[in-house]
Design a protein around this motif. Structure first.
Motif, PDB file in Angstrom:
ATOM      1  N   ALA A 105      49.471  31.286  36.740  1.00 48.62           N
ATOM      2  CA  ALA A 105      50.802  31.866  36.914  1.00 48.62           C
ATOM      3  C   ALA A 105      50.905  32.612  38.232  1.00 48.62           C
ATOM      4  CB  ALA A 105      51.107  32.802  35.755  1.00 48.62           C
ATOM      5  N   ARG A 106      52.108  32.856  38.650  1.00 46.21           N
ATOM      6  CA  ARG A 106      52.384  33.604  39.882  1.00 46.21           C
ATOM      7  C   ARG A 106      52.043  35.074  39.661  1.00 46.21           C
ATOM      8  NH1 ARG A 106      58.026  34.266  43.033  1.00 46.21           N
ATOM      9  NH2 ARG A 106      57.646  36.394  43.647  1.00 46.21           N
ATOM     10  N   TYR A 107      51.320  35.651  40.600  1.00 44.69           N
ATOM     11  CA  TYR A 107      50.960  37.059  40.533  1.00 44.69           C
ATOM     12  C   TYR A 107      51.373  37.761  41.810  1.00 44.69           C
ATOM     13  CZ  TYR A 107      48.386  35.884  36.430  1.00 44.69           C
ATOM     14  OH  TYR A 107      48.073  35.445  35.184  1.00 44.69           O
ATOM     15  N   ASP A 108      51.920  38.952  41.658  1.00 44.30           N
ATOM     16  CA  ASP A 108      52.233  39.792  42.805  1.00 44.30           C
ATOM     17  C   ASP A 108      51.175  40.875  42.867  1.00 44.30           C
ATOM     18  OD1 ASP A 108      54.523  38.363  43.526  1.00 44.30           O
ATOM     19  OD2 ASP A 108      55.755  39.490  42.124  1.00 44.30           O
ATOM     20  N   VAL A 109      50.349  40.824  43.905  1.00 46.49           N
ATOM     21  CA  VAL A 109      49.239  41.758  44.051  1.00 46.49           C
ATOM     22  C   VAL A 109      49.431  42.573  45.329  1.00 46.49           C
ATOM     23  CG1 VAL A 109      47.684  40.223  42.803  1.00 46.49           C
ATOM     24  CG2 VAL A 109      47.767  40.118  45.283  1.00 46.49           C
ATOM     25  N   VAL A 110      48.780  43.722  45.397  1.00 45.06           N
ATOM     26  CA  VAL A 110      48.888  44.610  46.559  1.00 45.06           C
ATOM     27  C   VAL A 110      47.493  44.916  47.093  1.00 45.06           C
ATOM     28  CG1 VAL A 110      49.787  46.806  47.431  1.00 45.06           C
ATOM     29  CG2 VAL A 110      50.979  45.621  45.567  1.00 45.06           C
ATOM     30  N   PRO A 111      46.959  44.075  47.981  1.00 43.53           N
ATOM     31  CA  PRO A 111      45.664  44.376  48.603  1.00 43.53           C
ATOM     32  C   PRO A 111      45.797  45.573  49.546  1.00 43.53           C
ATOM     33  CG  PRO A 111      46.265  42.063  48.872  1.00 43.53           C
ATOM     34  CD  PRO A 111      47.477  42.781  48.391  1.00 43.53           C
ATOM     35  N   THR A 112      44.765  46.389  49.607  1.00 46.69           N
ATOM     36  CA  THR A 112      44.842  47.604  50.417  1.00 46.69           C
ATOM     37  C   THR A 112      43.925  47.620  51.635  1.00 46.69           C
ATOM     38  OG1 THR A 112      43.213  48.654  48.972  1.00 46.69           O
ATOM     39  CG2 THR A 112      45.546  49.008  48.452  1.00 46.69           C
ATOM     40  N   ARG A 113      42.988  46.657  51.714  1.00 47.66           N
ATOM     41  CA  ARG A 113      42.082  46.666  52.864  1.00 47.66           C
ATOM     42  C   ARG A 113      41.522  45.278  53.137  1.00 47.66           C
ATOM     43  NH1 ARG A 113      37.039  46.656  50.479  1.00 47.66           N
ATOM     44  NH2 ARG A 113      37.045  47.508  48.370  1.00 47.66           N
ATOM     45  N   ASN A 114      41.156  45.056  54.357  1.00 47.47           N
ATOM     46  CA  ASN A 114      40.549  43.797  54.777  1.00 47.47           C
ATOM     47  C   ASN A 114      39.211  43.615  54.066  1.00 47.47           C
ATOM     48  OD1 ASN A 114      40.927  41.536  56.545  1.00 47.47           O
ATOM     49  ND2 ASN A 114      39.287  42.323  57.815  1.00 47.47           N
ATOM     50  N   GLN A 116      38.698  42.993  50.941  1.00 49.70           N
ATOM     51  CA  GLN A 116      38.768  43.375  49.534  1.00 49.70           C
ATOM     52  C   GLN A 116      38.715  42.132  48.645  1.00 49.70           C
ATOM     53  OE1 GLN A 116      42.548  45.234  48.420  1.00 49.70           O
ATOM     54  NE2 GLN A 116      41.363  46.769  47.310  1.00 49.70           N
ATOM     55  N   THR A 117      38.296  42.305  47.392  1.00 48.38           N
ATOM     56  CA  THR A 117      38.350  41.217  46.421  1.00 48.38           C
ATOM     57  C   THR A 117      39.507  41.474  45.467  1.00 48.38           C
ATOM     58  OG1 THR A 117      35.971  40.833  46.527  1.00 48.38           O
ATOM     59  CG2 THR A 117      37.122  39.981  44.593  1.00 48.38           C
ATOM     60  N   VAL A 118      40.311  40.436  45.258  1.00 44.62           N
ATOM     61  CA  VAL A 118      41.422  40.481  44.310  1.00 44.62           C
ATOM     62  C   VAL A 118      41.135  39.414  43.266  1.00 44.62           C
ATOM     63  CG1 VAL A 118      43.901  40.165  44.018  1.00 44.62           C
ATOM     64  CG2 VAL A 118      43.033  41.222  46.101  1.00 44.62           C
ATOM     65  N   TRP A 119      41.099  39.797  41.991  1.00 45.02           N
ATOM     66  CA  TRP A 119      40.849  38.869  40.899  1.00 45.02           C
ATOM     67  C   TRP A 119      42.161  38.578  40.196  1.00 45.02           C
ATOM     68  CZ3 TRP A 119      37.712  43.274  41.534  1.00 45.02           C
ATOM     69  CH2 TRP A 119      36.393  43.026  41.950  1.00 45.02           C
ATOM     70  N   VAL A 120      42.479  37.306  39.947  1.00 46.61           N
ATOM     71  CA  VAL A 120      43.720  36.945  39.271  1.00 46.61           C
ATOM     72  C   VAL A 120      43.448  35.949  38.150  1.00 46.61           C
ATOM     73  CG1 VAL A 120      45.215  37.396  41.249  1.00 46.61           C
ATOM     74  CG2 VAL A 120      44.251  35.128  40.949  1.00 46.61           C
ATOM     75  N   GLY A 121      44.265  36.002  37.117  1.00 50.98           N
ATOM     76  CA  GLY A 121      44.146  35.075  36.000  1.00 50.98           C
ATOM     77  C   GLY A 121      45.283  35.249  35.021  1.00 50.98           C
ATOM     78  N   PRO A 122      45.316  34.443  33.981  1.00 48.04           N
ATOM     79  CA  PRO A 122      46.408  34.514  33.014  1.00 48.04           C
ATOM     80  C   PRO A 122      46.587  35.870  32.351  1.00 48.04           C
ATOM     81  CG  PRO A 122      45.180  32.490  32.712  1.00 48.04           C
ATOM     82  CD  PRO A 122      44.412  33.318  33.708  1.00 48.04           C
ATOM     83  N   GLY A 124      46.196  38.824  33.942  1.00 43.66           N
ATOM     84  CA  GLY A 124      46.564  39.856  34.910  1.00 43.66           C
ATOM     85  C   GLY A 124      45.794  39.780  36.204  1.00 43.66           C
ATOM     86  N   TRP A 125      45.762  40.887  36.931  1.00 44.21           N
ATOM     87  CA  TRP A 125      45.034  40.942  38.195  1.00 44.21           C
ATOM     88  C   TRP A 125      44.381  42.291  38.387  1.00 44.21           C
ATOM     89  CZ3 TRP A 125      46.011  44.063  42.500  1.00 44.21           C
ATOM     90  CH2 TRP A 125      47.204  44.796  42.461  1.00 44.21           C
ATOM     91  N   ARG A 126      43.363  42.323  39.193  1.00 40.82           N
ATOM     92  CA  ARG A 126      42.628  43.545  39.532  1.00 40.82           C
ATOM     93  C   ARG A 126      42.227  43.474  40.993  1.00 40.82           C
ATOM     94  NH1 ARG A 126      43.642  43.446  34.855  1.00 40.82           N
ATOM     95  NH2 ARG A 126      42.526  44.082  33.010  1.00 40.82           N
ATOM     96  N   ARG A 127      41.815  44.598  41.551  1.00 37.85           N
ATOM     97  CA  ARG A 127      41.240  44.627  42.913  1.00 37.85           C
ATOM     98  C   ARG A 127      40.140  45.678  42.942  1.00 37.85           C
ATOM     99  NH1 ARG A 127      46.473  47.553  45.025  1.00 37.85           N
ATOM    100  NH2 ARG A 127      45.838  49.667  44.547  1.00 37.85           N
ATOM    101  N   ASN A 128      39.199  45.501  43.874  1.00 38.16           N
ATOM    102  CA  ASN A 128      38.130  46.514  43.967  1.00 38.16           C
ATOM    103  C   ASN A 128      38.471  47.529  45.020  1.00 38.16           C
ATOM    104  OD1 ASN A 128      37.669  45.155  46.349  1.00 38.16           O
ATOM    105  ND2 ASN A 128      35.522  44.764  45.950  1.00 38.16           N
TER     106      ASN A 128
END
Length: 128
Positions: A105-114, A116-122, A124-128
């Motif tokens: 599915a489409r996810y809107d994520v907000v990365p904060t730094r170069n 970074q790891t962003v995890w996405v899936g059915p 939800g999403w997370r970032r470190n």
């Protein structure tokens, strides 16, 4: 008489120039978004490829895309930092005896730094 009018016009233009420059100086300037590259992962623990392993990814962000990256659950994509970015992915899920495709599915994520790891899936999403 013409000389006096030119002098008055010159003074008026100078005053107008000062007023205009003061107005410009007090207005805020638009700032371009900073861009960076982040790792985008589609892990099993977020509901990707149930009973299988992610081995292929076709992914898109607002600023980048890849036409099938094979081998793992991770791609490296360009994003706008500290802003909402849309991530869409299609996965190839491999299991014994075959495989299948999974649309993420489409996810809107907000990365904060170069970097970074962003995890996405059915789920939800997370970032470190």
């Amino acid at each position: 008489m013409l000389k006096a009018r030119l002098k008055n016009l010159s003074v008026a233009l100078s005053v107008l120039g000062l007023a205009f420059s003061g107005t410009v100086a007090t207005q805020g300037t638009a700032q371009a978004a900073g861009y960076g590259w982040v790792y985008i992962s589609f892990p099993k623990w977020l509901g990707n490829c149930p009973n299988a392993t992610v081995t292929g990814i076709q992914a898109y962000t607002d600023y980048w895309n890849t036409n099938w990256d094979w081998g793992d659950d991770l791609v490296y994509g360009k994003v706008a930092l500290n802003q909402r970015n849309t991530i869409i992915g299609n996965l190839y899920c491999k299991r014994p005896g075959g495989g299948y495709y999974q649309a993420v599915a489409r996810y809107d994520v907000v990365p904060t730094r170069n970097g970074q790891t962003v995890w996405v899936g059915p789920t939800g999403w997370r970032r470190n």
